[in-house]
Design a protein around this motif. Structure first.
Motif, mmCIF file in Angstrom:
data_model
loop_
_atom_site.group_PDB
_atom_site.id
_atom_site.type_symbol
_atom_site.label_atom_id
_atom_site.label_comp_id
_atom_site.label_asym_id
_atom_site.label_seq_id
_atom_site.Cartn_x
_atom_site.Cartn_y
_atom_site.Cartn_z
ATOM 1 N N ASN A 66 -4.061 -49.800 -56.831
ATOM 2 C CA ASN A 66 -3.574 -48.429 -56.985
ATOM 3 C C ASN A 66 -3.932 -47.579 -55.769
ATOM 4 N N LEU A 67 -5.134 -47.761 -55.234
ATOM 5 C CA LEU A 67 -5.545 -47.027 -54.038
ATOM 6 C C LEU A 67 -4.633 -47.382 -52.868
ATOM 7 N N CYS A 68 -4.327 -48.650 -52.708
ATOM 8 C CA CYS A 68 -3.427 -49.081 -51.627
ATOM 9 C C CYS A 68 -2.065 -48.409 -51.762
ATOM 10 N N VAL A 69 -1.535 -48.366 -52.980
ATOM 11 C CA VAL A 69 -0.240 -47.718 -53.209
ATOM 12 C C VAL A 69 -0.333 -46.235 -52.849
ATOM 13 N N THR A 70 -1.416 -45.582 -53.284
ATOM 14 C CA THR A 70 -1.595 -44.149 -53.027
ATOM 15 C C THR A 70 -1.631 -43.818 -51.542
ATOM 16 N N VAL A 71 -2.304 -44.643 -50.766
ATOM 17 C CA VAL A 71 -2.433 -44.357 -49.329
ATOM 18 C C VAL A 71 -1.361 -45.054 -48.482
ATOM 19 N N GLY A 72 -0.460 -45.774 -49.121
ATOM 20 C CA GLY A 72 0.652 -46.376 -48.399
ATOM 21 C C GLY A 72 0.380 -47.702 -47.728
ATOM 22 N N VAL A 73 -0.606 -48.432 -48.214
ATOM 23 C CA VAL A 73 -0.912 -49.756 -47.675
ATOM 24 C C VAL A 73 -0.122 -50.798 -48.476
ATOM 25 N N PRO A 74 0.571 -51.710 -47.812
ATOM 26 C CA PRO A 74 1.329 -52.732 -48.543
ATOM 27 C C PRO A 74 0.432 -53.518 -49.500
ATOM 28 N N THR A 75 0.968 -53.826 -50.654
ATOM 29 C CA THR A 75 0.211 -54.612 -51.635
ATOM 30 C C THR A 75 0.750 -56.029 -51.766
ATOM 31 N N CYS A 76 1.690 -56.375 -50.907
ATOM 32 C CA CYS A 76 2.205 -57.742 -50.887
ATOM 33 C C CYS A 76 2.797 -58.023 -49.515
ATOM 34 N N VAL A 77 3.029 -59.271 -49.260
ATOM 35 C CA VAL A 77 3.575 -59.683 -47.963
ATOM 36 C C VAL A 77 4.980 -59.116 -47.777
ATOM 37 N N ALA A 78 5.783 -59.107 -48.828
ATOM 38 C CA ALA A 78 7.154 -58.604 -48.728
ATOM 39 C C ALA A 78 7.188 -57.165 -48.222
ATOM 40 N N GLN A 79 6.257 -56.349 -48.688
ATOM 41 C CA GLN A 79 6.214 -54.947 -48.266
ATOM 42 C C GLN A 79 5.811 -54.797 -46.803
ATOM 43 N N SER A 80 5.281 -55.846 -46.230
ATOM 44 C CA SER A 80 4.899 -55.817 -44.815
ATOM 45 C C SER A 80 6.077 -56.117 -43.896
ATOM 46 N N GLY A 81 7.216 -56.458 -44.490
ATOM 47 C CA GLY A 81 8.413 -56.701 -43.703
ATOM 48 C C GLY A 81 8.617 -58.139 -43.267
ATOM 49 N N VAL A 82 7.817 -59.051 -43.761
ATOM 50 C CA VAL A 82 7.979 -60.461 -43.398
ATOM 51 C C VAL A 82 9.117 -61.043 -44.237
#
Length: 102
Positions: free
Chosen positions: A37-53
């Motif tokens: 939840n903290l990652c989502v709040t601060v905009g950190v990807p929570t999975c590889v897909a969200q990193s653009g790979v």
């Protein structure tokens, strides 16, 4: 993944961070959920897909990822050392950010 083998480690962290007074694996899962939840709040990807790979690129390299992880020295000191097959599943789950259920 390690919560089942070393739940007290995570329970102490969860309690210390004020996330309740649960114990064992429940505390570990609460801690993981709060970190996600903290990652989502601060905009950190929570999975590889969200990193653009791209999925195809990721899966083309999965064998190498698993082999490198399996041969890493930290596997020998972990509270729960995954098998090669479990590592492949962990990397598979990581792409979409699915919670580990094994």
């Amino acid at each position: 993944f390690i919560a089942a083998e070393a739940p007290q480690r995570f329970a102490e962290l969860a309690i210390g961070l004020g996330f309740g007074r649960e114990s064992g694996e429940i505390a570990a899962r609460t801690l993981a959920e709060r970190i996600r939840n903290l990652c989502v709040t601060v905009g950190v990807p929570t999975c590889v897909a969200q990193s653009g790979v791209p999925r195809a690129v990721y899966y083309a390299e999965m064998v190498r990822l698993a082999e490198n992880a399996f041969n890493d020295a930290s596997m020998f000191t972990a509270a729960r050392s995954p098998s090669y097959e479990e590592l492949c599943r962990i990397f598979d789950y990581a792409y979409d950010g699915d919670p580990i259920d094994f």
